[in-house]
Design an enzyme around this catalytic site. Sequence first.
Site, PDB file in Angstrom:
ATOM      1  N   PHE A   1      19.619  27.191 -34.992  1.00 25.28           N
ATOM      2  CA  PHE A   1      20.973  27.730 -35.128  1.00 25.28           C
ATOM      3  C   PHE A   1      21.224  28.284 -36.524  1.00 25.28           C
ATOM      4  O   PHE A   1      22.152  29.070 -36.718  1.00 25.28           O
ATOM      5  CB  PHE A   1      22.013  26.660 -34.757  1.00 25.28           C
ATOM      6  CG  PHE A   1      22.495  25.825 -35.899  1.00 25.28           C
ATOM      7  CD1 PHE A   1      21.770  24.744 -36.342  1.00 25.28           C
ATOM      8  CD2 PHE A   1      23.685  26.125 -36.535  1.00 25.28           C
ATOM      9  CE1 PHE A   1      22.216  23.970 -37.406  1.00 25.28           C
ATOM     10  CE2 PHE A   1      24.151  25.359 -37.586  1.00 25.28           C
ATOM     11  CZ  PHE A   1      23.404  24.281 -38.034  1.00 25.28           C
ATOM     12  N   LYS A   2      20.391  27.906 -37.494  1.00 26.71           N
ATOM     13  CA  LYS A   2      20.598  28.406 -38.858  1.00 26.71           C
ATOM     14  C   LYS A   2      20.480  29.927 -38.935  1.00 26.71           C
ATOM     15  O   LYS A   2      21.012  30.554 -39.848  1.00 26.71           O
ATOM     16  CB  LYS A   2      19.635  27.723 -39.812  1.00 26.71           C
ATOM     17  CG  LYS A   2      19.946  26.227 -39.894  1.00 26.71           C
ATOM     18  CD  LYS A   2      19.222  25.505 -40.977  1.00 26.71           C
ATOM     19  CE  LYS A   2      19.759  24.088 -41.142  1.00 26.71           C
ATOM     20  NZ  LYS A   2      19.538  23.236 -39.964  1.00 26.71           N
TER      21      LYS A   2
END
Length: 459
Positions: free
Chosen positions: A106-107
């Site tokens: 998700f980064k």
Amino acid sequence: MRYVSTRGSAPELGFADVLLAGLATDGGLYVPERWPQLAASSAVTYVERAVEVMLPFVEPDLDELTLTQLCTEAYATFRHPAVVPLVQIEHHQWVQELFHGPTLAFKDVALQLVGRMFDHVLAERGRRVTIVGATSGDTGSAAIDGVAGCEHVDIVILYPLGRTSDVQRRQMTTVDQPNAHAVAVEGTFDDCQDLVKAMFNDVDFRERNQLSAVNSINWARVMAQTVYYVTAAETFADPVTFSVPTGNFGNVLAGWIAREMGAPIRDFIVASNTNDILSRFVNDGDMTTRDVVPTLSPSMDIQVSSNFERLLFEMNGRDGGLTAEQLTRFRVTGHLAVEPDQRDRFVTGHFRAASFDDDATVTEISRIHRETGMLLDPHSATGTAAAALLTGLDGPDHPIVTMATAHPAKFPEAVERATGVRPALPEHLADLFDRPERTETVANDLAAVQALVERLTRP
Ligand SMILES: *Cc1c(COP(=O)(O)O)cnc(C)c1O
């Protein structure tokens, strides 16, 4: 928008300066002077909504056209037309897949955008920076991918030799861009972090190389993450509960901000692994550090959640002096307690929490696979496990969305152990193990690392 420090004594800055500064000069974190309210939306796509949500935070430093261009490019790197699709797993229960970006975590949602923002602002100012960072795995590859190819940024990421997974290492070492460098240090992740800190503390070196960082405390990363809470919440007729696998508290804080901005969100579930400092805080109002234990969900193996400082600042009625004092004491004693009335106002009814050890995580991956056919990574599984535990036998009576923070193929051993199925890498990474690696190895020695950084970034 102007930004103030959570410790109250650094100068106020605009968005572009906050972006480049990362940490404030008083050691605090920057937050906007107020929370803008969401206006009626005409957006159809994720990018359109992202521009509406973020514009008040970046003006006047970035205008609407620029923000639109940067968001369009950033989210074109995602392999799903919805960017962050919602997938239903049960009655009233959904998973939001945040892992369709280039490095499968998700980064990417934040770093694909933040890298482009850096390049834009630096180009305008005629400046160049060298980003240095340490990684135990996920953040490094997302940061490298986010700035690979940027014209005004070099990036050097230190990782512990032999201590990252093969997928994680190859995601860093196979990026074929002259400005991106992954360096293996003969030491541990802590050694890598200490080396980065020492480089920043060497003022002469820092100035000469225009050092910069894209830590999880960087405001722009949190801001970019508020968008998917808004889009997810707006999908449902009833206010939503979000269950969030949590490490540095950046992701769940972004959700809290989305709610402050008026998104229809009911409350949050903080999901932890054995490193449960935040769950203990939510459940007992007491934050006490313990040693970090390695788990199957390494990106949540943290002891102190750096972004928690932004919530603490709000709990303290935006009193920077008090926040600074509490955090100084916390560093010394390893213990932080908040007043019962603060807890009632900020925690009760807003946050719930649960933690799961590795066995429980594996059991949950197996359960979800059996019931739905979906493969979850170990981080995401703590989230669905917490959602199931805290909503009881009858299930929820309103929508619950769990944030799926990594693609299962990033953690194939754990997923295979739980389900018997080894998740395949998606197509764009299918040849990852055939790509040539480019990496340097260096001793755990400051002078050696500094010399290498200068050699790599000044051709
Ligand atoms: C970074 C990370 C987390 C933790 O997110 P925070 O914002 O630090 O709370 C959870 N899962 C994965 C896969 C991550 O990479």
